[in-house]
Write a protein that holds these residues in place. Structure first.
Motif, mmCIF file in Angstrom:
data_model
loop_
_atom_site.group_PDB
_atom_site.id
_atom_site.type_symbol
_atom_site.label_atom_id
_atom_site.label_comp_id
_atom_site.label_asym_id
_atom_site.label_seq_id
_atom_site.Cartn_x
_atom_site.Cartn_y
_atom_site.Cartn_z
ATOM 1 N N GLN A 184 53.300 1.284 51.478
ATOM 2 C CA GLN A 184 53.599 2.609 51.989
ATOM 3 C C GLN A 184 55.049 2.982 51.755
ATOM 4 O O GLN A 184 55.434 4.126 51.920
ATOM 5 N N LYS A 223 59.500 4.672 55.637
ATOM 6 C CA LYS A 223 59.698 6.054 56.066
ATOM 7 C C LYS A 223 60.768 6.045 57.140
ATOM 8 O O LYS A 223 60.574 5.487 58.213
ATOM 9 N N SER A 237 52.454 8.096 48.458
ATOM 10 C CA SER A 237 52.070 7.143 49.494
ATOM 11 C C SER A 237 51.929 7.831 50.839
ATOM 12 O O SER A 237 51.025 7.537 51.610
ATOM 13 N N GLU A 238 52.864 8.712 51.111
ATOM 14 C CA GLU A 238 52.876 9.403 52.391
ATOM 15 C C GLU A 238 53.624 10.711 52.220
ATOM 16 O O GLU A 238 54.543 10.801 51.407
ATOM 17 N N SER A 286 55.016 14.395 54.549
ATOM 18 C CA SER A 286 55.172 15.024 55.855
ATOM 19 C C SER A 286 54.496 16.396 55.839
ATOM 20 O O SER A 286 54.053 16.882 54.795
#
Lengths: 115, 116
Positions: free
Chosen positions: A99, A102, B55-56, B58
């Motif tokens: 991932q 973050k 991946s990610e 917001s």
């Protein structure tokens, strides 16, 4: 992601040691603690990162107690050029699920170093 | 010391125009990110990218935004139709993937986007 709390601002004088404490009561097992410095109109600059106990590099030291619910960034003998915003961030930096990391930035601590 | 480089450093564009911000991550890094900072506000996460896919992302990263790694060195952020509220400093970042120990994210100096 763990929420962090740090002072909004601090003042210091040249040559002094500055300690900025950050609390992160909900830190998770895989979370690392990372500190960044940011000057106006520039990108956050990595200072130091740690998981537990003490980490030291050429710029700073990071103290992390056993419960890891807080951490203290120590800047030895600050100069005027250390005037900046300092961010404490916690996050899973193991990337175990691909991932990536973050980072959730707060307002940071605005450090003002005076002559 | 290796660093993340971004171009342009400053761009002024008209509302509705497409903008592409470019980044060269640190050479052996595998994870890439975009963050932004509106003047006077916090640094905000936009998107992370690994192995040629997102991946990610917001909530900010809506359909107007896209990222691409067009070749082995560049990483781009495209804003399809800019709005006034897209005016911000955009930071590219990259990190290594050295296993299950703590990896570090390094930021570029930013691209300041002004939408008029």
């Amino acid at each position: 992601l763990a929420k962090t709390t740090q002072p909004i601002s601090m003042d210091s004088y040249e040559g002094q040691e500055v300690n900025i404490t950050c609390s992160h009561n909900n830190i998770a097992t895989n979370d690392y603690i990372t500190w960044y410095q940011q000057f106006p109109s520039q990108g956050p600059r990595f200072i130091i990162q740690g998981y537990k106990t003490k980490v030291t590099n050429e710029v700073a030291s990071l103290f992390i107690p056993a419960d890891r619910k807080s951490s203290t960034l120590s800047l030895p003998r600050v100069s005027l050029s250390d005037t900046a915003v300092y961010y404490c961030l916690v996050g899973d930096m193991t990337f175990r699920y691909n991932q990536g990391g973050k980072l959730i930035f707060g307002q940071g601590t605005e450090l003002s170093v005076k002559p | 010391e290796p660093e993340v480089t971004q171009t342009p450093s400053h761009q002024v564009t008209q509302m509705g125009q497409e903008v592409i911000l470019r980044c060269v991550p640190i050479s052996n890094h595998l994870y890439f990110y975009w963050y932004r900072q509106i003047l006077g506000q916090k640094v905000e996460f936009l998107v992370s990218f690994y192995n040629n896919e997102i991946s990610e992302k917001s909530e900010i990263f809506d359909d107007q935004f896209s990222v691409e790694r067009p070749d082995g060195s560049n990483f781009t952020l495209k804003i399809r139709s800019t709005k006034l509220e897209d005016s911000a400093m955009y930071f590219c970042a990259s990190s290594d993937a050295g296993g299950l120990s703590g990896n570090t994210i390094y930021f570029g100096e930013g691209s300041w986007l002004t939408v008029v």
